[in-house]
Design a protein around this motif. Structure first.
Motif, PDB file in Angstrom:
ATOM      1  N   TYR A 126      23.449  -1.208  17.031  1.00 22.79           N
ATOM      2  CA  TYR A 126      23.442  -1.845  18.341  1.00 22.79           C
ATOM      3  C   TYR A 126      24.844  -2.304  18.726  1.00 22.79           C
ATOM      4  O   TYR A 126      25.336  -2.052  19.831  1.00 22.79           O
ATOM      5  N   LEU A 127      25.517  -2.966  17.777  1.00 24.73           N
ATOM      6  CA  LEU A 127      26.848  -3.480  18.068  1.00 24.73           C
ATOM      7  C   LEU A 127      27.916  -2.399  18.052  1.00 24.73           C
ATOM      8  O   LEU A 127      28.990  -2.583  18.627  1.00 24.73           O
ATOM      9  N   SER A 128      27.639  -1.277  17.406  1.00 16.69           N
ATOM     10  CA  SER A 128      28.644  -0.213  17.342  1.00 16.69           C
ATOM     11  C   SER A 128      28.991   0.309  18.732  1.00 16.69           C
ATOM     12  O   SER A 128      30.081   0.845  18.943  1.00 16.69           O
ATOM     13  N   ALA A 129      28.068   0.128  19.677  1.00 10.87           N
ATOM     14  CA  ALA A 129      28.354   0.545  21.048  1.00 10.87           C
ATOM     15  C   ALA A 129      29.469  -0.290  21.671  1.00 10.87           C
ATOM     16  O   ALA A 129      30.051   0.103  22.675  1.00 10.87           O
ATOM     17  N   GLN A 130      29.765  -1.436  21.056  1.00  5.06           N
ATOM     18  CA  GLN A 130      30.809  -2.308  21.577  1.00  5.06           C
ATOM     19  C   GLN A 130      32.174  -2.057  20.926  1.00  5.06           C
ATOM     20  O   GLN A 130      33.137  -2.749  21.243  1.00  5.06           O
ATOM     21  N   ARG A 131      32.255  -1.089  20.033  1.00  6.05           N
ATOM     22  CA  ARG A 131      33.526  -0.806  19.375  1.00  6.05           C
ATOM     23  C   ARG A 131      34.570  -0.330  20.381  1.00  6.05           C
ATOM     24  O   ARG A 131      34.274   0.413  21.312  1.00  6.05           O
ATOM     25  N   VAL A 132      35.793  -0.788  20.196  1.00  8.62           N
ATOM     26  CA  VAL A 132      36.914  -0.346  21.026  1.00  8.62           C
ATOM     27  C   VAL A 132      37.522   0.892  20.394  1.00  8.62           C
ATOM     28  O   VAL A 132      38.067   0.835  19.281  1.00  8.62           O
ATOM     29  N   VAL A 133      37.386   2.007  21.071  1.00  8.76           N
ATOM     30  CA  VAL A 133      37.957   3.264  20.585  1.00  8.76           C
ATOM     31  C   VAL A 133      39.407   3.388  21.036  1.00  8.76           C
ATOM     32  O   VAL A 133      40.278   3.810  20.277  1.00  8.76           O
ATOM     33  N   LYS A 134      39.661   3.020  22.295  1.00 10.18           N
ATOM     34  CA  LYS A 134      41.016   3.051  22.845  1.00 10.18           C
ATOM     35  C   LYS A 134      41.340   1.680  23.431  1.00 10.18           C
ATOM     36  O   LYS A 134      40.531   1.099  24.151  1.00 10.18           O
ATOM     37  N   LEU A 135      42.526   1.191  23.129  1.00 10.76           N
ATOM     38  CA  LEU A 135      42.999  -0.088  23.652  1.00 10.76           C
ATOM     39  C   LEU A 135      44.328   0.183  24.377  1.00 10.76           C
ATOM     40  O   LEU A 135      45.400  -0.031  23.820  1.00 10.76           O
ATOM     41  N   PRO A 136      44.262   0.664  25.600  1.00 10.49           N
ATOM     42  CA  PRO A 136      45.494   1.111  26.264  1.00 10.49           C
ATOM     43  C   PRO A 136      46.494   0.007  26.571  1.00 10.49           C
ATOM     44  O   PRO A 136      47.690   0.262  26.639  1.00 10.49           O
ATOM     45  N   VAL A 137      46.022  -1.234  26.767  1.00  8.00           N
ATOM     46  CA  VAL A 137      46.919  -2.312  27.186  1.00  8.00           C
ATOM     47  C   VAL A 137      46.925  -3.434  26.152  1.00  8.00           C
ATOM     48  O   VAL A 137      45.873  -3.911  25.731  1.00  8.00           O
ATOM     49  N   LEU A 138      48.106  -3.855  25.766  1.00  5.69           N
ATOM     50  CA  LEU A 138      48.267  -4.973  24.839  1.00  5.69           C
ATOM     51  C   LEU A 138      49.292  -5.934  25.426  1.00  5.69           C
ATOM     52  O   LEU A 138      50.426  -5.538  25.737  1.00  5.69           O
ATOM     53  N   VAL A 139      48.893  -7.181  25.615  1.00  9.52           N
ATOM     54  CA  VAL A 139      49.798  -8.221  26.099  1.00  9.52           C
ATOM     55  C   VAL A 139      50.229  -9.063  24.904  1.00  9.52           C
ATOM     56  O   VAL A 139      49.386  -9.560  24.150  1.00  9.52           O
ATOM     57  N   ILE A 140      51.528  -9.209  24.729  1.00  9.72           N
ATOM     58  CA  ILE A 140      52.062  -9.980  23.605  1.00  9.72           C
ATOM     59  C   ILE A 140      52.929 -11.107  24.146  1.00  9.72           C
ATOM     60  O   ILE A 140      53.817 -10.890  24.972  1.00  9.72           O
ATOM     61  N   SER A 141      52.663 -12.322  23.694  1.00 14.86           N
ATOM     62  CA  SER A 141      53.546 -13.453  23.992  1.00 14.86           C
ATOM     63  C   SER A 141      54.448 -13.643  22.779  1.00 14.86           C
ATOM     64  O   SER A 141      54.064 -14.318  21.808  1.00 14.86           O
ATOM     65  N   PRO A 142      55.639 -13.059  22.784  1.00 15.95           N
ATOM     66  CA  PRO A 142      56.470 -13.064  21.577  1.00 15.95           C
ATOM     67  C   PRO A 142      57.114 -14.401  21.257  1.00 15.95           C
ATOM     68  O   PRO A 142      57.600 -14.595  20.150  1.00 15.95           O
ATOM     69  N   HIS A 143      57.093 -15.331  22.225  1.00 15.98           N
ATOM     70  CA  HIS A 143      57.637 -16.670  21.974  1.00 15.98           C
ATOM     71  C   HIS A 143      56.795 -17.673  22.744  1.00 15.98           C
ATOM     72  O   HIS A 143      56.319 -17.385  23.838  1.00 15.98           O
ATOM     73  N   ASN A 144      56.614 -18.862  22.184  1.00 20.56           N
ATOM     74  CA  ASN A 144      55.692 -19.820  22.798  1.00 20.56           C
ATOM     75  C   ASN A 144      56.368 -20.867  23.663  1.00 20.56           C
ATOM     76  O   ASN A 144      55.701 -21.737  24.224  1.00 20.56           O
ATOM     77  N   GLN A 145      57.694 -20.804  23.799  1.00 22.30           N
ATOM     78  CA  GLN A 145      58.394 -21.796  24.602  1.00 22.30           C
ATOM     79  C   GLN A 145      58.957 -21.169  25.880  1.00 22.30           C
ATOM     80  O   GLN A 145      58.954 -19.950  26.036  1.00 22.30           O
ATOM     81  N   CYS A 146      59.438 -22.024  26.783  1.00 25.53           N
ATOM     82  CA  CYS A 146      59.970 -21.534  28.055  1.00 25.53           C
ATOM     83  C   CYS A 146      61.082 -22.451  28.531  1.00 25.53           C
ATOM     84  O   CYS A 146      61.066 -23.663  28.259  1.00 25.53           O
ATOM     85  N   ASP A 147      62.048 -21.869  29.275  1.00 25.12           N
ATOM     86  CA  ASP A 147      63.173 -22.641  29.794  1.00 25.12           C
ATOM     87  C   ASP A 147      62.879 -23.280  31.138  1.00 25.12           C
ATOM     88  O   ASP A 147      63.660 -24.110  31.615  1.00 25.12           O
TER      89      ASP A 147
END
Length: 370
Positions: free
Chosen positions: A19-40
């Motif tokens: 049942y849950l296998s239908a929810q598997r992600v086969v392709k993940l075309p977009v990945l958002v990465i926050s490489p640093h947690n601070q801001c100027d």
């Protein structure tokens, strides 16, 4: 109720695993990465600048996830914030991603663009700068002296090296700039940015360093009251009426319906309208990794795991993620109903999903949701 995402699963189930296998992600075309947690910056609509304990994603972190990125077929990585340019290894990360054939987008406040212009030009495919209005208004929102001027100097420096690099603007609509939508478009055009997009401010979630949610005082600084929403609506209608060519050419990324949705979001926040979830399949086609390694299905939903303990593939296809996607009903989920952004990418039948009434979108049309 009509579902934006309909999950089609055979009635002949052989157990929860199938049942849950239908929810598997086969392709993940977009990945958002926050490489640093601070801001100027010290923006009125974000508390990330208050973070004192610096964290960043390292090249070693990335190398451990490289096989997962290949397995999941990641095509596009967006470096988001905090301020990604504060990461000491950002351009090594970007170079490694591009070496895998992955498009790399930099989402930035632009304060460090000039000092890092050569590295940006060499390692980044396209840039999205935050633009809060004409210069004086932008600086007021950012609460940093000469924020606009520094951003513009950075844009000029990068384009001097790489003239054809796309540099787009993204404007977060809130109390201080709701009356300046058209002026913001004019500012983007004046400085020859590639396009501009708009989204409503998030004043409800725990994102942007609001672990306990937004206080009433904080919300009052950025949310619109009834009269302000009327002014925003007039501004949006003016944009639709007088800037038709910019909408058609996609200089203004949103369609008229999407621009009007910004107004509807604020009306729903005041209780003038029922909340309405945006079209979205982000949890099935994308993921967000923050600077501490936490992996989320989008900016606003809880973490599914951490890349310091598991691979990205193990996280997005692990029991927690499978259960989350199985039970996520986007139209009725309260987090989704308050969402200010969305991502939709059509997916094939191979994942046993059918998507209805969701037109295909170009990369430019998706930029405003990041």
């Amino acid at each position: 109720m009509s579902h934006l995402v309909s999950i089609s699963i055979s009635s002949q189930r052989t157990g929860i695993d199938n049942y849950l296998s239908a929810q598997r992600v086969v392709k993940l075309p977009v990945l958002v990465i926050s490489p640093h947690n601070q801001c100027d910056c010290r923006c009125v609509m974000c508390d990330i600048w208050k973070i004192r304990d610096a964290k960043e994603i390292t090249t070693a972190d990335f190398e451990r996830q490289l096989s997962s990125l290949r397995k999941l077929g990641v095509q596009w990585v967006v470096f988001s914030g905090g301020e990604p340019q504060k990461n000491s290894q950002l351009f090594q990360l970007a170079g490694a991603l591009r070496g895998e054939g992955i498009r790399v987008t930099l989402l930035t406040a632009g304060l460090l663009l000039e000092s890092q212009a050569e590295a940006v030009a060499a390692n980044i495919d396209d840039i999205i700068v935050s633009l809060d209005g004409p210069p004086v208004l932008h600086n007021t929102v950012r609460r940093v002296p000469r924020a606009f001027e520094r951003m513009l100097s950075g844009i000029i420096a990068v384009r001097r090296i790489k003239p054809d690099i796309p540099i787009r603007a993204r404007c977060t609509v809130q109390k201080l700039n709701h009356h300046s939508i058209c002026a913001t478009v004019d500012t983007a055009k004046e400085h020859q940015l590639t396009s501009i997009s708009f989204l409503a401010v998030d004043a409800n979630s725990k994102a942007y360093h609001h672990p306990n949610g937004w206080s009433t005082d904080s919300q009052k600084r950025i949310v619109l009251d009834a009269s302000s929403i009327d002014k925003l609506e007039a501004e949006v209608e003016k944009l639709i009426r007088e800037y038709e060519g910019d909408l058609e050419s996609k200089f203004v990324v949103e369609t008229p319906a999407k621009l009007r949705r910004v107004v509807l979001h604020f009306r729903a926040a005041l209780g003038q309208l029922p909340p309405l979830s945006p079209r979205c399949n982000a949890p099935w086609v994308s993921a967000v990794i923050d600077a501490e390694g936490e992996v989320r299905p989008c900016f606003f939903h809880p973490s599914l795991g951490n890349i310091h303990r598991q691979s990205l593939d193990e996280i997005v296809n692990g029991p927690t993620a499978l259960q989350f996607r199985e039970h996520l009903d986007i139209p009725t989920n309260p987090v989704c109903q308050r969402c200010v952004c969305s991502l939709y990418i059509p997916q094939p039948d191979a994942q046993k999903r059918e998507f209805y009434d969701m037109p295909n979108q170009t990369n430019e049309e998706r930029d405003h949701v990041l």
